[in-house]
Structures are given as C-alpha cells and as structure tokens.
Design a protein around this motif. Structure first.
Motif, PDB file in Angstrom:
ATOM      1  N   ARG A  78       0.809  -1.217   0.000  1.00  5.82           N
ATOM      2  CA  ARG A  78       0.000   0.000   0.000  1.00  5.82           C
ATOM      3  C   ARG A  78       0.844   1.271   0.000  1.00  5.82           C
ATOM      4  O   ARG A  78       0.390   2.313  -0.439  1.00  5.82           O
ATOM      5  N   ASP A  79       2.055   1.220   0.484  1.00  4.16           N
ATOM      6  CA  ASP A  79       2.877   2.432   0.491  1.00  4.16           C
ATOM      7  C   ASP A  79       3.445   2.750  -0.890  1.00  4.16           C
ATOM      8  O   ASP A  79       4.031   3.798  -1.100  1.00  4.16           O
ATOM      9  N   GLN A  80       3.230   1.847  -1.855  1.00  2.00           N
ATOM     10  CA  GLN A  80       3.801   2.007  -3.182  1.00  2.00           C
ATOM     11  C   GLN A  80       2.753   2.249  -4.275  1.00  2.00           C
ATOM     12  O   GLN A  80       3.015   2.970  -5.230  1.00  2.00           O
ATOM     13  N   PHE A  81       1.564   1.658  -4.122  1.00  2.00           N
ATOM     14  CA  PHE A  81       0.623   1.601  -5.241  1.00  2.00           C
ATOM     15  C   PHE A  81      -0.818   1.621  -4.744  1.00  2.00           C
ATOM     16  O   PHE A  81      -1.149   0.973  -3.758  1.00  2.00           O
ATOM     17  N   GLU A  82      -1.660   2.379  -5.468  1.00  2.00           N
ATOM     18  CA  GLU A  82      -3.098   2.426  -5.190  1.00  2.00           C
ATOM     19  C   GLU A  82      -3.861   2.326  -6.508  1.00  2.00           C
ATOM     20  O   GLU A  82      -3.350   2.720  -7.556  1.00  2.00           O
ATOM     21  N   ILE A  83      -5.053   1.812  -6.407  1.00  2.00           N
ATOM     22  CA  ILE A  83      -5.972   1.778  -7.546  1.00  2.00           C
ATOM     23  C   ILE A  83      -7.216   2.558  -7.159  1.00  2.00           C
ATOM     24  O   ILE A  83      -7.720   2.416  -6.033  1.00  2.00           O
ATOM     25  N   ILE A  84      -7.695   3.359  -8.074  1.00  2.00           N
ATOM     26  CA  ILE A  84      -8.980   4.040  -7.909  1.00  2.00           C
ATOM     27  C   ILE A  84      -9.867   3.570  -9.055  1.00  2.00           C
ATOM     28  O   ILE A  84      -9.577   3.831 -10.220  1.00  2.00           O
ATOM     29  N   GLY A  85     -10.916   2.845  -8.715  1.00  2.00           N
ATOM     30  CA  GLY A  85     -11.901   2.426  -9.711  1.00  2.00           C
ATOM     31  C   GLY A  85     -12.868   3.568  -9.924  1.00  2.00           C
ATOM     32  O   GLY A  85     -13.468   4.058  -8.971  1.00  2.00           O
ATOM     33  N   LEU A  86     -13.015   4.011 -11.163  1.00  5.29           N
ATOM     34  CA  LEU A  86     -13.895   5.137 -11.469  1.00  5.29           C
ATOM     35  C   LEU A  86     -15.005   4.638 -12.383  1.00  5.29           C
ATOM     36  O   LEU A  86     -14.788   4.371 -13.563  1.00  5.29           O
ATOM     37  N   SER A  87     -16.194   4.481 -11.808  1.00  8.81           N
ATOM     38  CA  SER A  87     -17.334   3.944 -12.541  1.00  8.81           C
ATOM     39  C   SER A  87     -18.039   5.021 -13.356  1.00  8.81           C
ATOM     40  O   SER A  87     -18.248   6.137 -12.886  1.00  8.81           O
ATOM     41  N   LEU A  88     -18.428   4.623 -14.550  1.00  9.02           N
ATOM     42  CA  LEU A  88     -19.244   5.493 -15.409  1.00  9.02           C
ATOM     43  C   LEU A  88     -20.692   5.013 -15.454  1.00  9.02           C
ATOM     44  O   LEU A  88     -21.457   5.417 -16.324  1.00  9.02           O
ATOM     45  N   ASP A  89     -21.056   4.144 -14.500  1.00  9.04           N
ATOM     46  CA  ASP A  89     -22.432   3.652 -14.441  1.00  9.04           C
ATOM     47  C   ASP A  89     -23.408   4.802 -14.256  1.00  9.04           C
ATOM     48  O   ASP A  89     -23.134   5.746 -13.519  1.00  9.04           O
ATOM     49  N   VAL A  90     -24.566   4.699 -14.885  1.00 13.68           N
ATOM     50  CA  VAL A  90     -25.613   5.703 -14.691  1.00 13.68           C
ATOM     51  C   VAL A  90     -26.583   5.281 -13.586  1.00 13.68           C
ATOM     52  O   VAL A  90     -27.387   6.085 -13.137  1.00 13.68           O
ATOM     53  N   LYS A  91     -26.478   4.030 -13.148  1.00 14.19           N
ATOM     54  CA  LYS A  91     -27.313   3.519 -12.066  1.00 14.19           C
ATOM     55  C   LYS A  91     -26.401   3.095 -10.906  1.00 14.19           C
ATOM     56  O   LYS A  91     -25.860   1.989 -10.906  1.00 14.19           O
ATOM     57  N   PRO A  92     -26.209   3.988  -9.936  1.00 11.83           N
ATOM     58  CA  PRO A  92     -25.299   3.698  -8.825  1.00 11.83           C
ATOM     59  C   PRO A  92     -25.598   2.393  -8.089  1.00 11.83           C
ATOM     60  O   PRO A  92     -24.672   1.741  -7.595  1.00 11.83           O
ATOM     61  N   GLU A  93     -26.862   1.976  -8.039  1.00  9.98           N
ATOM     62  CA  GLU A  93     -27.192   0.738  -7.328  1.00  9.98           C
ATOM     63  C   GLU A  93     -26.568  -0.486  -8.003  1.00  9.98           C
ATOM     64  O   GLU A  93     -26.122  -1.424  -7.331  1.00  9.98           O
ATOM     65  N   LEU A  94     -26.486  -0.481  -9.334  1.00  6.29           N
ATOM     66  CA  LEU A  94     -25.835  -1.587 -10.056  1.00  6.29           C
ATOM     67  C   LEU A  94     -24.322  -1.566  -9.825  1.00  6.29           C
ATOM     68  O   LEU A  94     -23.685  -2.616  -9.703  1.00  6.29           O
ATOM     69  N   TRP A  95     -23.746  -0.376  -9.769  1.00  6.84           N
ATOM     70  CA  TRP A  95     -22.324  -0.203  -9.475  1.00  6.84           C
ATOM     71  C   TRP A  95     -21.995  -0.769  -8.094  1.00  6.84           C
ATOM     72  O   TRP A  95     -21.042  -1.536  -7.946  1.00  6.84           O
ATOM     73  N   LYS A  96     -22.800  -0.428  -7.103  1.00  7.34           N
ATOM     74  CA  LYS A  96     -22.555  -0.904  -5.738  1.00  7.34           C
ATOM     75  C   LYS A  96     -22.660  -2.430  -5.649  1.00  7.34           C
ATOM     76  O   LYS A  96     -21.864  -3.078  -4.969  1.00  7.34           O
ATOM     77  N   LYS A  97     -23.617  -3.006  -6.349  1.00  9.82           N
ATOM     78  CA  LYS A  97     -23.749  -4.473  -6.362  1.00  9.82           C
ATOM     79  C   LYS A  97     -22.524  -5.122  -7.010  1.00  9.82           C
ATOM     80  O   LYS A  97     -22.043  -6.158  -6.551  1.00  9.82           O
TER      81      LYS A  97
END
Length: 156
Positions: A78-97
C-alpha cells in the motif's frame, strides 16, 4: 461559407484534443463520491503510483479486469501503489452491487453520466475498461498499461 464551417470544425477538434489527457499530464484534481457517498479527491494518493481504472457494472471485459486488479492490488504494498476504480455507471445501485460481487477492495468512485461524464471527457475515455497510470509525482506515465507493465514499473 465553407471557410467558416472549416474553421469552426477545426476549432471544435482542437478543444476536444486539449480535453484528453496525454503522457506527461498531471492527475486532475477531481472530487467524486465513493460508494459510501463520501467525497474523494483523485489526487489523495499523490506520493504513490496510482492507477485510475474506468469501468462500469454492465461492461463484461471490465468485470473480468476487476478480478485481475483485485489480485494485483492485494499483492502490492500500500505504500507504493493504489488503484482508484472510477465507474461510469448511470445507475449507482448496479455499481454498488458489482463492487460487492467482484469483491473489489480498493477505492471506488462514480461519475454517473456514462461516457458523457466530465471525467470521461477530461481523460478522453472512449471505451471501457480504460486505465491511466500516474507516478508518485502525479504525472501520467502510461495509458491502458498491462498488468506486467505495471509490475515492471513498480519494481524499478
């Protein structure tokens, strides 16, 4: 008349080109919401390598890539690398699932306007998945890097 149309088209094309990130550009200071509805700034992990991964719950190749990214993230300090997932979903509930189903354990944010999302336009995202690797100084060093390319960069 043709000259005016040509100039307008040229002007519009130049605006579009300037909106897309290129190697050497800095990570934009964008604030988006996490799945817990907390504000998160994309530059929060400056000082580490950061992979911004654009995806959506409806995107089959994205879901396959999520599994690989979870393994990569788990195997990297974790001190070296991070990932940020950036969703383009239009329905946040599907993204969360999808986050739960794919067991994603790295930071997730959403810009819920599909390919019309401001971040998609700013980064120049035209297909999913798309990813952008930034160095610890926040400079874009790779677009759509492979897992092997990321591992090689992290070892140097």
């Amino acid at each position: 008349m043709k000259k005016v149309v040509f100039i307008l088209l040229l002007f519009c094309a130049s605006i579009n080109v300037q909106a897309q990130l290129k190697i050497g550009d800095q990570l934009p200071e964008v604030i988006l919401n996490t799945q817990d509805n907390d504000a998160f700034m994309l530059t929060s992990f400056k000082g580490k390598y950061v992979l911004i991964d654009f995806w959506a719950a409806w995107c089959g190749p994205c879901r396959v890539a999520n599994k690989k990214l979870v393994k990569l993230y788990t195997a990297t300090p974790r001190d070296q690398f991070e990932i940020i997932g950036l969703s383009l979903d239009v329905k946040p509930e599907l993204w969360k699932k999808a986050i739960v189903k794919d067991q994603i354990n790295y930071t997730q944010v959403i810009d819920a306007k599909g390919f019309d999302a401001p971040t998609a336009i700013q980064f120049g995202v035209e297909q999913l998945p798309s990813s952008f690797l930034f160095n610890p100084e926040g400079t874009l060093i790779a677009i759509d890097p492979t897992e092997d390319q990321i591992k090689k960069i992290l070892k140097n």
